[in-house]
Scaffold this motif. Structure first.
Motif, PDB file in Angstrom:
ATOM      1  N   ASP A  31      56.739  56.080   7.003  1.00 41.18           N
ATOM      2  CA  ASP A  31      57.484  56.363   8.496  1.00 41.18           C
ATOM      3  C   ASP A  31      58.863  55.632   8.010  1.00 41.18           C
ATOM      4  O   ASP A  31      59.102  54.564   8.626  1.00 41.18           O
ATOM      5  N   GLY A  32      60.058  56.498   8.470  1.00 43.91           N
ATOM      6  CA  GLY A  32      61.440  55.134   8.839  1.00 43.91           C
ATOM      7  C   GLY A  32      61.926  55.659   7.291  1.00 43.91           C
ATOM      8  O   GLY A  32      63.254  54.992   6.823  1.00 43.91           O
ATOM      9  N   THR A  33      61.268  55.736   6.360  1.00 44.26           N
ATOM     10  CA  THR A  33      62.608  55.566   4.717  1.00 44.26           C
ATOM     11  C   THR A  33      62.673  56.943   4.903  1.00 44.26           C
ATOM     12  O   THR A  33      62.012  57.621   4.432  1.00 44.26           O
ATOM     13  N   CYS A  34      63.762  57.386   3.612  1.00 41.67           N
ATOM     14  CA  CYS A  34      64.296  58.557   3.344  1.00 41.67           C
ATOM     15  C   CYS A  34      63.906  58.485   1.683  1.00 41.67           C
ATOM     16  O   CYS A  34      64.664  56.853   0.799  1.00 41.67           O
ATOM     17  N   PHE A  35      63.251  59.317   1.179  1.00 39.79           N
ATOM     18  CA  PHE A  35      62.847  58.861  -0.363  1.00 39.79           C
ATOM     19  C   PHE A  35      63.443  60.200  -0.769  1.00 39.79           C
ATOM     20  O   PHE A  35      63.278  61.458  -0.442  1.00 39.79           O
ATOM     21  N   VAL A  36      63.868  60.011  -2.258  1.00 41.83           N
ATOM     22  CA  VAL A  36      64.717  60.706  -3.413  1.00 41.83           C
ATOM     23  C   VAL A  36      64.005  60.754  -4.633  1.00 41.83           C
ATOM     24  O   VAL A  36      63.838  59.901  -4.590  1.00 41.83           O
ATOM     25  N   ASP A  37      64.018  61.772  -4.642  1.00 38.82           N
ATOM     26  CA  ASP A  37      62.782  62.813  -5.922  1.00 38.82           C
ATOM     27  C   ASP A  37      63.388  63.775  -6.812  1.00 38.82           C
ATOM     28  O   ASP A  37      63.926  64.423  -6.007  1.00 38.82           O
ATOM     29  N   LEU A  38      63.331  63.275  -8.099  1.00 44.39           N
ATOM     30  CA  LEU A  38      63.848  64.448  -8.884  1.00 44.39           C
ATOM     31  C   LEU A  38      62.288  65.872  -8.681  1.00 44.39           C
ATOM     32  O   LEU A  38      62.654  66.858  -9.101  1.00 44.39           O
ATOM     33  N   SER A  39      61.487  64.878  -8.776  1.00 47.27           N
ATOM     34  CA  SER A  39      59.788  65.700  -8.963  1.00 47.27           C
ATOM     35  C   SER A  39      59.644  66.438  -7.322  1.00 47.27           C
ATOM     36  O   SER A  39      59.157  65.823  -7.021  1.00 47.27           O
TER      37      SER A  39
END
Length: 259
Positions: free
Chosen positions: A68-76
């Motif tokens: 909650d509240g974190t921006c996640f960046v991923d290729l998968s």
């Protein structure tokens, strides 16, 4: 036969293919494990609570910052799908070209990622670009090139770092190591690693079943508590370190006077 060496010569496209080949299949058969299950949580909980603007790069299904509240960046895409289903804000992207505005985040987490990219300077420049001045930046890297094994190559590593090398590289991008902790869940037995690699190569489905249902739960159960120490600390015999850095933009050189 000479021992395997870091694959510094591989380009981004080759590394992306290698990492996708390993991690997309891993995450497709895995379930998301919340950050509170990891031994990083006691160290990161207060940092996260004090930083409402947070970014975690390439968490896969093992995020270390709150969903909650974190921006996640991923290729998968497999990882992004489960992160979305758990209510997290997750976007497709990679560390060398983050889909984020300048100076957006007070806390950034990028664990087990620098060693996977061909151009780690560009990756650090991107982290610096999206960090606010004074931001806390959490990184983890494997150490000692002489400790390179075939497993590093198998999981898509491009390099291991000399301790002095990572200090200098981080400093060039405005990052100062304030604290570190001995980190990592890799088994110490080379025979166990060789066996795991063989099964991942020749019996991928069975290996993933055992990893997700047996070895990962056991690894979580037997995690050792982490403890911050000042600076980088003693790295002799240390396979991997968790780094807590402070970002302060390097002053730009004054242009020469025009005549």
């Amino acid at each position: 036969m000479p021992p395997p060496r870091p694959a510094e010569s591989r380009n981004d496209a080759e590394l992306i293919r290698a990492n996708r080949g390993f991690y997309e299949l891993l995450w497709a058969a895995a379930k998301l494990i919340g950050p509170e299950r990891f031994n990083t949580w006691p160290l990161l909980r207060e940092l996260a609570a004090a930083a409402p603007r947070r970014l975690e790069v390439a968490p896969g299904l093992r995020p270390r910052l709150p969903l909650d509240g974190t921006c996640f960046v991923d290729l998968s895409h497999a990882a992004l799908s489960q992160l979305h289903a758990s209510g997290a804000k997750a976007v497709h992207g990679m560390i060398g070209a983050l889909p984020c505005a300048d100076a957006s985040f007070e806390l950034i987490c990028a664990l087990d990622i620098l060693e996977h990219v061909a151009d780690d300077d560009s990756a650090l420049a991107e982290l610096a670009r999206v960090a606010t001045p004074g931001a806390s930046v959490l990184l983890s890297v494997p150490l000692h090139p002489e400790a390179w094994t075939a497993f590093d190559d198998f999981v898509g590593h491009c390099r291991r770092y000399e301790p002095a090398q990572i200090i200098a590289k981080l400093a060039r991008h405005g990052f100062t190591i304030e604290h570190s902790a001995v980190y990592g869940m890799q088994p110490k037995s080379s025979r166990l690693l060789d066996l795991g690699q063989w099964f991942l190569t020749h019996r991928r489905e069975r290996a993933m079943w055992w990893y997700n249902r047996v070895f990962m739960p056991l690894g979580l159960h037997f995690q050792k508590p982490l403890q911050w120490r000042e600076g980088l600390g003693d790295t002799q015999g240390v396979d991997e370190v968790l780094l807590r850095c402070r970002y302060r933009p390097n002053p730009r050189p004054t242009p020469p006077p025009s005549h």
